[in-house]
Design a protein around this motif. Sequence first.
Motif, mmCIF file in Angstrom:
data_model
loop_
_atom_site.group_PDB
_atom_site.id
_atom_site.type_symbol
_atom_site.label_atom_id
_atom_site.label_comp_id
_atom_site.label_asym_id
_atom_site.label_seq_id
_atom_site.Cartn_x
_atom_site.Cartn_y
_atom_site.Cartn_z
ATOM 1 N N HIS A 1 0.815 -1.218 0.000
ATOM 2 C CA HIS A 1 0.000 0.000 0.000
ATOM 3 C C HIS A 1 0.846 1.263 0.000
ATOM 4 O O HIS A 1 0.362 2.335 -0.395
ATOM 5 N N TYR A 2 2.120 1.161 0.410
ATOM 6 C CA TYR A 2 2.981 2.339 0.359
ATOM 7 C C TYR A 2 3.400 2.681 -1.078
ATOM 8 O O TYR A 2 3.687 3.837 -1.393
ATOM 9 N N LEU A 3 3.466 1.685 -1.935
ATOM 10 C CA LEU A 3 4.085 1.863 -3.249
ATOM 11 C C LEU A 3 3.270 2.707 -4.226
ATOM 12 O O LEU A 3 3.852 3.503 -4.971
ATOM 13 N N PRO A 4 1.928 2.574 -4.301
ATOM 14 C CA PRO A 4 1.197 3.453 -5.224
ATOM 15 C C PRO A 4 1.362 4.932 -4.908
ATOM 16 O O PRO A 4 1.408 5.767 -5.822
ATOM 17 N N VAL A 5 1.453 5.265 -3.623
ATOM 18 C CA VAL A 5 1.685 6.672 -3.259
ATOM 19 C C VAL A 5 3.062 7.100 -3.740
ATOM 20 O O VAL A 5 3.221 8.168 -4.361
ATOM 21 N N TYR A 6 4.077 6.269 -3.488
ATOM 22 C CA TYR A 6 5.429 6.593 -3.944
ATOM 23 C C TYR A 6 5.494 6.720 -5.463
ATOM 24 O O TYR A 6 6.165 7.619 -5.992
ATOM 25 N N ALA A 7 4.804 5.852 -6.191
ATOM 26 C CA ALA A 7 4.847 5.890 -7.654
ATOM 27 C C ALA A 7 4.290 7.192 -8.197
ATOM 28 O O ALA A 7 4.678 7.632 -9.288
ATOM 29 N N LEU A 58 7.987 2.705 -10.864
ATOM 30 C CA LEU A 58 7.866 1.279 -10.637
ATOM 31 C C LEU A 58 6.531 1.028 -9.950
ATOM 32 O O LEU A 58 6.204 1.691 -8.965
ATOM 33 N N LEU A 59 5.767 0.065 -10.463
ATOM 34 C CA LEU A 59 4.398 -0.138 -10.007
ATOM 35 C C LEU A 59 4.286 -1.381 -9.134
ATOM 36 O O LEU A 59 4.737 -2.466 -9.512
ATOM 37 N N SER A 60 3.649 -1.217 -7.996
ATOM 38 C CA SER A 60 3.315 -2.374 -7.170
ATOM 39 C C SER A 60 2.441 -3.337 -7.974
ATOM 40 O O SER A 60 1.634 -2.920 -8.803
ATOM 41 N N PRO A 61 2.580 -4.648 -7.721
ATOM 42 C CA PRO A 61 1.661 -5.590 -8.366
ATOM 43 C C PRO A 61 0.197 -5.298 -8.057
ATOM 44 O O PRO A 61 -0.690 -5.753 -8.775
ATOM 45 N N PHE A 62 -0.062 -4.533 -6.979
ATOM 46 C CA PHE A 62 -1.429 -4.239 -6.565
ATOM 47 C C PHE A 62 -1.801 -2.776 -6.813
ATOM 48 O O PHE A 62 -2.745 -2.266 -6.213
ATOM 49 N N LEU A 114 7.875 -5.889 -10.346
ATOM 50 C CA LEU A 114 7.240 -4.587 -10.529
ATOM 51 C C LEU A 114 7.360 -4.156 -11.987
ATOM 52 O O LEU A 114 8.477 -4.061 -12.514
ATOM 53 N N PRO A 115 6.253 -3.902 -12.667
ATOM 54 C CA PRO A 115 6.339 -3.311 -14.010
ATOM 55 C C PRO A 115 6.954 -1.916 -13.926
ATOM 56 O O PRO A 115 6.680 -1.153 -12.990
ATOM 57 N N PHE A 116 7.760 -1.587 -14.924
ATOM 58 C CA PHE A 116 8.400 -0.271 -14.979
ATOM 59 C C PHE A 116 7.686 0.565 -16.022
ATOM 60 O O PHE A 116 7.665 0.227 -17.211
ATOM 61 N N LEU A 117 7.077 1.654 -15.570
ATOM 62 C CA LEU A 117 6.341 2.578 -16.433
ATOM 63 C C LEU A 117 7.273 3.698 -16.861
ATOM 64 O O LEU A 117 7.845 4.397 -16.025
ATOM 65 N N LEU A 118 7.398 3.873 -18.177
ATOM 66 C CA LEU A 118 8.240 4.936 -18.724
ATOM 67 C C LEU A 118 7.477 5.595 -19.866
ATOM 68 O O LEU A 118 7.059 4.917 -20.805
ATOM 69 N N GLY A 119 7.313 6.918 -19.766
ATOM 70 C CA GLY A 119 6.450 7.583 -20.735
ATOM 71 C C GLY A 119 5.015 7.154 -20.483
ATOM 72 O O GLY A 119 4.481 7.347 -19.390
ATOM 73 N N ASP A 120 4.398 6.529 -21.487
ATOM 74 C CA ASP A 120 3.055 5.984 -21.278
ATOM 75 C C ASP A 120 3.013 4.489 -21.570
ATOM 76 O O ASP A 120 1.958 3.934 -21.865
ATOM 77 N N ARG A 121 4.176 3.824 -21.455
ATOM 78 C CA ARG A 121 4.249 2.385 -21.722
ATOM 79 C C ARG A 121 4.904 1.646 -20.555
ATOM 80 O O ARG A 121 5.716 2.221 -19.818
ATOM 81 N N ALA A 171 18.129 5.558 -12.314
ATOM 82 C CA ALA A 171 17.778 6.711 -11.482
ATOM 83 C C ALA A 171 16.620 6.377 -10.547
ATOM 84 O O ALA A 171 16.624 6.754 -9.364
ATOM 85 N N GLU A 172 15.629 5.650 -11.061
ATOM 86 C CA GLU A 172 14.474 5.280 -10.243
ATOM 87 C C GLU A 172 14.886 4.344 -9.107
ATOM 88 O O GLU A 172 14.407 4.483 -7.970
ATOM 89 N N LEU A 173 15.790 3.420 -9.379
ATOM 90 C CA LEU A 173 16.242 2.497 -8.334
ATOM 91 C C LEU A 173 17.044 3.227 -7.261
ATOM 92 O O LEU A 173 16.939 2.902 -6.069
ATOM 93 N N ARG A 174 17.839 4.197 -7.670
ATOM 94 C CA ARG A 174 18.579 4.973 -6.673
ATOM 95 C C ARG A 174 17.606 5.718 -5.751
ATOM 96 O O ARG A 174 17.794 5.756 -4.524
ATOM 97 N N GLN A 175 16.570 6.310 -6.333
ATOM 98 C CA GLN A 175 15.579 7.024 -5.516
ATOM 99 C C GLN A 175 14.810 6.062 -4.614
ATOM 100 O O GLN A 175 14.544 6.364 -3.444
ATOM 101 N N LEU A 176 14.451 4.895 -5.153
ATOM 102 C CA LEU A 176 13.706 3.918 -4.370
ATOM 103 C C LEU A 176 14.537 3.421 -3.194
ATOM 104 O O LEU A 176 14.032 3.303 -2.062
ATOM 105 N N ALA A 177 15.808 3.115 -3.441
ATOM 106 C CA ALA A 177 16.675 2.645 -2.361
ATOM 107 C C ALA A 177 16.784 3.703 -1.265
ATOM 108 O O ALA A 177 16.715 3.376 -0.065
#
Length: 424
Positions: free
Chosen positions: A54-60, A311-315, A351-358, A394-400
């Motif tokens: 539940h934390y991940l959609p807010v972070y995304a 990066l999108l949570s599976p949920f 986790l699917p990685f969203l970039l642009g609109d794909r 860059a996204e992984l550095r921010q996530l870590a």
Amino acid sequence: MVAVGDEVSTEVARRIALSVQGFGAPHQPGDVRWAIRQAAVLQLDSVNVLCRSHYLPVYARVGNYPRAALDELSWGAERELFEYFWGHKAALIPLANYPLMRWRMRAAERQVWDEELSPDVTAPWSVVAGMRRLTAERPGYVDQVLQLVTDQGPLTAGDASPDGVRRKRSDPDPDPTTGTMWNWQDAKIAIEYLFCTGQVTIAGRRHFERIYDLTERVLPAGVLAAPEPTAAEARRELVRIAARGLGIGTLRELCGGTGQAHFPLPAATGREVIGELVDAGELVPVRVEGVKQQSYRWHEAQDRPVDACALLSPFDPLIWNRDRAQRLFDFFYRISIYTPAPQRVHGYYVLPFLLGDRLVARVDLKADRPESTLVVPTLTPEPGAADFVEPLAAELRQLAAWLGLEHIRVTATSPAAKALARSL
């Protein structure tokens, strides 16, 4: 029935779906409340291999924010969210929507368990099967559990047994239909039933275990005293919430069962409600490219360019309906946490990685907390995806950093993974 309305391309439908969920939209960094409004519902899940889901959609949607802020909104003294069942699942929902759930609670309270199940009761099967058994075998037991919560709450389910009797692991399951994982103790069944009916609610969590108490001792008095809409009014508003959160969708996506929608309705009821919203001009019938079923666009949903990176949570609400994710993104996705290891294709917690609109890649992630390391065991690019290595790094550095992890280690060995390792 032939779909009617203007035709909408897959690309436009995808951008609408992303836009209403807040991806690429202007916002204040770390604005938790804004992210919750965009997501509409935050599904809960106990898996913690990376981070509670539940934390991940807010972070995304808003990037770095203190997880304690979401905890406070969810379970703090000044809470703004409450827990309830979303379909057959549990979720965090804005408190303003609590009155919209009262008709469901009343349906569960009225249910006579040795009769046919009401279509308005959306309790987990463990509760349904358990209440049928308890009603026959232990009449009055639920009232005893309620009295114990009243006298001694807040309590965990493990503390809620009036007589302290618990089945041993070696004892036979009283109802094999619920499966070993969900074959709950009698006290758990009773207290979850009371949760379904709104007599108790979730006061907090301890190591993610639910703590139950009387609803009037947990939720603000103003929320409990708010005018209760009729069932018809509540259903219309719940479909409105789903429509605002989806932007565009079919009946099953707007209000279908089996985890398809935000708030499931019986099929005939869903058709009736959608018809009313179409007549009111709030839902606009459209034909989405490649979708045989009739689709509907929320009247305020707009198509605009989306330049997202997340990066999108599976949920995540964007992709929790796997069939819809495949139609919008050409992305066949199934969670692998219940798949035996030899049969996993893309990893465990992917986790699917969203970039642009794909959606351009599948990133298996794990937080090795003792080593303070974010681990990438598997990385799988989507066929034909544009280069995503630098944005992902860059996204992984921010996530870590958000998770408080000091290092990143790529153990995956694919060409894309090797390029990622070089970029980190």
